[in-house]
Design a protein around this motif. Structure first.
Motif, PDB file in Angstrom:
ATOM      1  N   MET A   1      16.453   5.466 -44.757  1.00 18.74           N
ATOM      2  CA  MET A   1      17.218   6.625 -45.173  1.00 18.74           C
ATOM      3  C   MET A   1      16.366   7.893 -45.211  1.00 18.74           C
ATOM      4  O   MET A   1      16.856   8.989 -45.130  1.00 18.74           O
ATOM      5  CB  MET A   1      17.811   6.415 -46.564  1.00 18.74           C
ATOM      6  CG  MET A   1      18.940   5.420 -46.594  1.00 18.74           C
ATOM      7  SD  MET A   1      19.879   5.537 -48.117  1.00 18.74           S
ATOM      8  CE  MET A   1      18.596   5.258 -49.332  1.00 18.74           C
TER       9      MET A   1
ATOM     10  N   PHE B   1      20.780  -1.946 -53.179  1.00 15.80           N
ATOM     11  CA  PHE B   1      21.121  -1.013 -52.108  1.00 15.80           C
ATOM     12  C   PHE B   1      21.051  -1.714 -50.750  1.00 15.80           C
ATOM     13  O   PHE B   1      21.922  -1.535 -49.892  1.00 15.80           O
ATOM     14  CB  PHE B   1      20.166   0.188 -52.110  1.00 15.80           C
ATOM     15  CG  PHE B   1      20.243   1.033 -53.339  1.00 15.80           C
ATOM     16  CD1 PHE B   1      21.435   1.651 -53.710  1.00 15.80           C
ATOM     17  CD2 PHE B   1      19.130   1.234 -54.134  1.00 15.80           C
ATOM     18  CE1 PHE B   1      21.510   2.444 -54.847  1.00 15.80           C
ATOM     19  CE2 PHE B   1      19.192   2.023 -55.265  1.00 15.80           C
ATOM     20  CZ  PHE B   1      20.390   2.621 -55.631  1.00 15.80           C
TER      21      PHE B   1
ATOM     22  N   ARG C   1      24.076  -4.073 -50.104  1.00 14.48           N
ATOM     23  CA  ARG C   1      25.303  -3.342 -49.750  1.00 14.48           C
ATOM     24  C   ARG C   1      25.197  -2.736 -48.357  1.00 14.48           C
ATOM     25  O   ARG C   1      26.183  -2.655 -47.626  1.00 14.48           O
ATOM     26  CB  ARG C   1      25.580  -2.248 -50.786  1.00 14.48           C
ATOM     27  CG  ARG C   1      26.096  -2.807 -52.103  1.00 14.48           C
ATOM     28  CD  ARG C   1      26.579  -1.690 -52.996  1.00 14.48           C
ATOM     29  NE  ARG C   1      25.480  -0.873 -53.482  1.00 14.48           N
ATOM     30  CZ  ARG C   1      25.594   0.401 -53.808  1.00 14.48           C
ATOM     31  NH1 ARG C   1      26.736   1.028 -53.676  1.00 14.48           N
ATOM     32  NH2 ARG C   1      24.562   1.070 -54.264  1.00 14.48           N
ATOM     33  N   HIS C   2      23.994  -2.292 -48.003  1.00 13.01           N
ATOM     34  CA  HIS C   2      23.794  -1.706 -46.674  1.00 13.01           C
ATOM     35  C   HIS C   2      24.056  -2.747 -45.591  1.00 13.01           C
ATOM     36  O   HIS C   2      24.778  -2.477 -44.623  1.00 13.01           O
ATOM     37  CB  HIS C   2      22.359  -1.173 -46.578  1.00 13.01           C
ATOM     38  CG  HIS C   2      22.088  -0.411 -45.328  1.00 13.01           C
ATOM     39  ND1 HIS C   2      22.189   0.968 -45.248  1.00 13.01           N
ATOM     40  CD2 HIS C   2      21.736  -0.825 -44.080  1.00 13.01           C
ATOM     41  CE1 HIS C   2      21.897   1.358 -44.017  1.00 13.01           C
ATOM     42  NE2 HIS C   2      21.612   0.292 -43.286  1.00 13.01           N
TER      43      HIS C   2
ATOM     44  N   ARG D   1      27.111  -2.770 -42.883  1.00 12.42           N
ATOM     45  CA  ARG D   1      26.827  -2.769 -41.451  1.00 12.42           C
ATOM     46  C   ARG D   1      27.690  -3.802 -40.725  1.00 12.42           C
ATOM     47  O   ARG D   1      28.111  -3.574 -39.583  1.00 12.42           O
ATOM     48  CB  ARG D   1      25.337  -3.084 -41.221  1.00 12.42           C
ATOM     49  CG  ARG D   1      24.404  -1.938 -41.551  1.00 12.42           C
ATOM     50  CD  ARG D   1      24.452  -0.832 -40.533  1.00 12.42           C
ATOM     51  NE  ARG D   1      23.930  -1.297 -39.257  1.00 12.42           N
ATOM     52  CZ  ARG D   1      24.345  -0.850 -38.072  1.00 12.42           C
ATOM     53  NH1 ARG D   1      25.324   0.037 -38.001  1.00 12.42           N
ATOM     54  NH2 ARG D   1      23.813  -1.310 -36.955  1.00 12.42           N
TER      55      ARG D   1
ATOM     56  N   HIS E   1      24.081   3.381 -39.638  1.00 18.53           N
ATOM     57  CA  HIS E   1      22.995   3.639 -40.576  1.00 18.53           C
ATOM     58  C   HIS E   1      23.091   5.035 -41.180  1.00 18.53           C
ATOM     59  O   HIS E   1      22.864   5.223 -42.376  1.00 18.53           O
ATOM     60  CB  HIS E   1      21.645   3.470 -39.868  1.00 18.53           C
ATOM     61  CG  HIS E   1      21.311   2.049 -39.541  1.00 18.53           C
ATOM     62  ND1 HIS E   1      21.131   1.080 -40.504  1.00 18.53           N
ATOM     63  CD2 HIS E   1      21.132   1.437 -38.340  1.00 18.53           C
ATOM     64  CE1 HIS E   1      20.839  -0.072 -39.921  1.00 18.53           C
ATOM     65  NE2 HIS E   1      20.837   0.119 -38.609  1.00 18.53           N
TER      66      HIS E   1
ATOM     67  N   LEU F   1      25.904   5.239 -43.727  1.00 19.34           N
ATOM     68  CA  LEU F   1      25.545   4.569 -44.965  1.00 19.34           C
ATOM     69  C   LEU F   1      24.485   5.348 -45.734  1.00 19.34           C
ATOM     70  O   LEU F   1      24.511   5.404 -46.971  1.00 19.34           O
ATOM     71  CB  LEU F   1      25.027   3.160 -44.665  1.00 19.34           C
ATOM     72  CG  LEU F   1      26.112   2.163 -44.253  1.00 19.34           C
ATOM     73  CD1 LEU F   1      25.490   0.889 -43.705  1.00 19.34           C
ATOM     74  CD2 LEU F   1      26.995   1.838 -45.439  1.00 19.34           C
ATOM     75  N   GLY F   2      23.557   5.942 -45.005  1.00 19.03           N
ATOM     76  CA  GLY F   2      22.551   6.775 -45.667  1.00 19.03           C
ATOM     77  C   GLY F   2      23.203   7.936 -46.409  1.00 19.03           C
ATOM     78  O   GLY F   2      22.824   8.263 -47.538  1.00 19.03           O
TER      79      GLY F   2
ATOM     80  N   LEU G   1      25.113   6.523 -49.552  1.00 16.78           N
ATOM     81  CA  LEU G   1      24.191   6.174 -50.630  1.00 16.78           C
ATOM     82  C   LEU G   1      23.597   7.414 -51.282  1.00 16.78           C
ATOM     83  O   LEU G   1      23.422   7.464 -52.513  1.00 16.78           O
ATOM     84  CB  LEU G   1      23.077   5.279 -50.089  1.00 16.78           C
ATOM     85  CG  LEU G   1      23.443   3.827 -49.797  1.00 16.78           C
ATOM     86  CD1 LEU G   1      22.315   3.125 -49.062  1.00 16.78           C
ATOM     87  CD2 LEU G   1      23.763   3.086 -51.094  1.00 16.78           C
TER      88      LEU G   1
END
Length: 305
Positions: free
Chosen positions: A1, A107, A110-111, A115, A121, A124-125, A128
């Protein structure tokens, strides 16, 4: 991230420092608990089973609501529609992972789960990042009153200004993020829809802290000695201390230390320490229950598939 902005060595050093700080805080609290001895035991035994159970339910409801907030953020950042159930189930299952050393595995879980549902990515970054920003902003809003406490002012005179600025910074970041959401993956995201999601998430976050503070208050024999705003403020400030410290597993030790610092002068040190210990048991118990529900829901989904 972080796309390489922070070096791995610096991240490891920060995580180690945070973990050491947690260990020191927990050791000092345990030492003081042994010194108080029978007085602390007496205070703990005065917490009734119904009060503990009610606190468990209130905190569990609030923690589960954060799962819906995560779904809203992930959907706002997604480039295409995603199913809510797998995201919510993954959030439930990840609850116990935050107690692992490093404070990042919830984290990561969940990532990975998101996915599998097709989220990129970058999306999701972004989700979060906004989750953290809105959570800290909600906590800072409730903590703004107690952050000006003279005991905190003497040690960290800048704290109250940081806490008071946090919601304003969050609003500015949310506005900028709503316009930049396409960069996180949602090419057709409308600013109004994104801002609406942010507003709903912020409301859920505030609700979580109100429920968590209510749970904390239920553990006190004389809760009216403190106004509800003070319960909310110290709970929120304790949560922030654990959340922003790298490598702190569930804020263990740090959150209890802040609670004892804030509640002790009014309730007495033994009462404050008993409440802090009992509240930690409440949070662990609720997180374990939610994780169990998450695994049960996931297993049922896999069986029926």
């Amino acid at each position: 991230m972080d796309h390489g902005v922070v070096s791995p060595a610096l991240k490891r050093a920060a995580g180690l420092a945070g973990a050491v700080l947690c260990v020191i805080a927990a050791a000092l609290l345990l030492r003081r608990g042994f010194q108080l001895g029978d007085v602390l035991v007496e205070r703990l035994t005065k917490i009734s089973v119904p009060a503990f159970g009610a606190a468990l339910v209130l905190y569990g409801i609030g923690a589960a609501a954060l799962g819906f907030a995560w779904v809203l953020l992930a959907r706002a950042a997604a480039a295409s529609p995603v199913h809510a159930r797998p995201l919510f189930v993954a959030h439930l299952r990840s609850q116990l992972a935050k107690y692992l050393p490093g404070n990042v595995f919830h984290f990561a879980y969940r990532h990975v789960a998101a996915r599998r549902e097709g989220l990129g990515h970058r999306a999701l970054g972004g989700a979060l990042a906004f989750e953290s920003i809105l959570l800290v902003a909600a906590a800072a809003t409730l903590a703004s009153g107690v952050a000006a406490d003279p005991r905190l002012e003497s040690v960290t005179p800048w704290l109250r200004w940081v806490v008071r600025a946090a919601p304003l910074v969050a609003i500015a970041v949310a506005l900028a993020g709503a316009f930049a959401m396409r960069r996180f993956g949602s090419a057709d995201a409308r600013v109004s829809r994104t801002l609406s999601a942010f507003a709903m998430v912020f409301t859920i976050d505030v609700g979580f802290f109100l429920l968590a503070a209510s749970a904390l208050r239920l553990l006190c024999a004389q809760p009216d000695l403190l106004p509800f705003a003070a319960w909310c403020g110290w709970l929120a400030l304790a949560w922030i201390a654990g959340y922003v410290t790298p490598g702190a597993p569930g804020g263990l030790g740090l959150r209890e230390a802040v609670l004892v610092l804030g509640l002790g002068p009014v309730l007495g040190e033994a009462e404050a320490l008993a409440i802090a210990f009992a509240y930690r048991l409440v949070t662990i118990g609720a997180d374990a229950l939610l994780a169990g529900i998450g695994f049960g829901l996931r297993d049922r989904a896999e069986t029926s598939a």
